[in-house]
Design a protein around this motif. Structure first.
Motif: not given
Length: 418
Positions: A158-163
Motif C-alpha cells: 500500500t505504500r510507494r517507495n517502501f520495501f
C-alpha cells in the motif's frame, strides 16, 4: 550549493543512506577517545561494504540508540527527518516486545515513523523484528512479534517507495520453536547479531533491495596516475602507493609489522586480480608458543606532497578493497585504519573492527568488499599520516593454538572530501 535534500553537494558522495533503530543498529559504529570505527557487528557496516561504498552513509546517519523502544524511536523522528536521507533502513521493535507493549501501539508507532520519513521524500527499507536466542520473550510476545512483522510486510502493498528486507529465512531459524536466530548469527546473550549474522543474515537482504532501487554507479580506482596534486588533482589519492605496484612480496612504500604471539608467522606476497590490478596478500600460519596477543599489519604512508597540502579544516577518508578466502583460525578480525598525527596527537579512523573474543565466523566474502573508514576533519596540518591493513588475533590466546588465515588487499586510497 545544496541538493533537493539540503545536503551540501561538496560533502555528499552518492545517495544518502541512513540507519534508524535500537542497539542492533547502533552496533555499526563506535568511538573511544581519538578512535572512531565502523564496526563489523553492525549490519550497516556490511551493507555499505557490499554496495561498494557508493552511498553517502557517514556515522552521523546512523540513528541507532541502545535500548530504544518504538515509542523512543518515534520521539526522535524529527532528528532523522532533519537529515533528509534519500533512503532509510528502519529496524526496531524487539525492545517494545520485551517491554510487553501492545500490538496496536507497536504498529501505530511504526506507521507514524514510516509516514514521517516518507513525508520528506525518503525511501524506506523496513527490516522486520529479528529472532533472538536469549529466551527473553514469552510465547505471547513471540506471537505478537510475528503479527507485527506480518503487518509490516503488508505495508509494501500500500505504500510507494517502501520495501521490506525480510530476514525470516536468512537470519531466523525456521526450526526454532522459540523464534531463535540461526546458529552463530548472534553473540552472547543472544540478541545482537554476530558479524556473520549482520553480514549474511541482514545486510545481504538490504543490499538486494538497494541494488534495484539505486544501482551501482561508482567506478573503482585503477589508474596509477591518480595521485594527489594540489593544483591539478586535489581529490587524488594521497597515498604513496595505493595501487600496490612494485616490490617482490611487499609493494613499494609498504611495510609489514607484527606484535603477535610467538610461533606465528606472517608473510606478505603479491598477486594480480582478474582485472590486472595488484593484490597485496597477508598470510598467517603457525602454532602459538608464547608471547603476547597482538596485531599483524601492513602499513603505508601519505605522500610528502599530500601532507604538505593538508591543513586544518580539511576532511579526509580512506578506502580499500578486502577479500579473504576460507576461514580464519584464531583470528578475531581483519581491520583497515587511517591515522593522522596532528599537533603531536594521533587520531585513528578504523573499519572492519569486531570483537577480540568472538571471531567473524564468515568463511568467505565471495570476492572483494570495499571498506571505508569514518572521515576525519583535521585540526592542524598533519606531521604524519598513514594507513594500516591487518588483523587482530583472537584474545585470549594460549600456547599450542593454531593460527591461520589469508587476506587480500587491493586499491587503497586516502582522499580529501571537501
Amino acid at each position: 550549493m545544496v541538493d533537493i535534500y539540503q545536503i551540501p553537494l561538496t560533502t555528499k558522495r552518492g545517495p544518502s543512506l541512513a540507519f534508524y533503530g535500537d542497539s542492533i543498529t547502533a552496533n555499526g559504529i563506535g568511538a573511544s577517545g581519538n578512535l572512531t570505527n565502523n564496526n563489523a557487528l553492525g549490519y550497516s557496516f556490511w551493507t555499505n561494504a557490499m554496495t561498494g561504498q557508493r552511498f553517502y552513509s557517514p556515522p552521523a546517519l546512523n540513528f541507532g540508540v541502545s535500548g530504544d523502544k518504538l515509542s523512543d524511536m518515534l520521539a526522535r523522528l524529527s532528528t532523522v527527518t532533519a537529515a533528509r536521507p534519500d533512503i532509510c533502513v528502519v529496524l526496531g521493535g524487539t525492545n517494545s516486545l520485551s517491554a510487553d507493549i501492545s500490538y496496536a501501539n507497536c504498529i501505530s508507532q511504526l506507521g507514524q515513523i514510516y509516514d514521517g520519513l516518507q513525508a520528506v521524500g525518503c525511501t524506506v527499507i523496513a527490516v522486520p523484528i529479528l529472532g533472538r536466542s536469549d529466551a527473553v520473550l514469552t510465547a505471547q510476545q513471540r506471537i505478537r512479534g510475528i503479527g507485527i512483522n506480518n503487518w509490516m510486510k503488508n505495508q509494501a502493498a500500500t505504500r510507494r517507495n517502501f520495501f521490506v528486507a525480510d530476514c525470516g529465512l536468512s537470519f531466523d531459524d525456521p526450526t526454532s520453536a522459540s523464534w531463535g536466530a540461526l546458529s552463530g548469527y548472534t553473540y552472547t546473550p543472544g540478541l545482537h547479531p554476530s558479524p556473520n549474522g549482520a553480514f549474511t543474515g541482514i545486510a545481504a537482504k538490504i543490499v538486494s533491495i538497494l541494488n534495484i532501487i539505486a544501482p551501482d554507479w561508482r567506478i573503482l580506482p585503477a589508474n596509477q596516475s591518480d595521485t594527489y596534486d594540489a593544483t591539478d588533482n586535489p581529490k587524488g589519492n594521497m597515498l604513496n602507493n595505493g595501487p600496490f605496484v612494485g616490490g617482490a612480496s611487499t609493494a613499494t612504500s609498504t611495510s609489514l609489522s607484527t606484535t603477535a604471539a610467538l610461533g606465528v608467522t606472517a608473510a606478505a606476497s603479491k598477486g594480480t586480480n582478474t582485472d590486472n590490478r595488484n593484490i597485496q596478500t597477508l598470510t598467517l600460519s603457525g602454532t602459538t608458543t608464547g608471547g603476547s596477543n597482538g596485531q599483524i599489519f601492513l602499513s603505508q604512508g601519505l605522500s610528502a606532497g599530500a601532507l604538505a597540502g593538508l591543513q586544518a579544516g580539511d576532511e579526509i577518508e580512506a578506502f580499500v578493497e578486502v577479500r579473504w578466502s576460507g576461514g580464519f583460525t584464531n583470528i578475531a578480525y581483519p581491520y583497515f585504519e587511517m591515522r593522522t598525527t596532528e599537533s603531536a596527537t594521533v587520531y585513528q579512523r578504523q573499519t572492519g573492527v569486531g570483537q577480540l573474543a568472538n571471531p567473524y565466523g564468515i568463511s568467505s566474502t565471495n570476492g572483494f568488499l570495499r571498506w571505508r573508514t569514518p572521515s576525519r576533519v583535521l585540526t592542524a596540518t598533519p606531521s604524519a599520516g598513514s594507513i594500516q591493513l591487518g588483523i587482530y588475533l583472537i584474545s585470549p590466546i594460549t600456547n599450542g593454538q593454531s593460527v591461520a588465515g589469508v587476506i587480500d588487499f587491493m586499491s587503497a586510497e586516502v582522499r580529501k572530501i571537501n
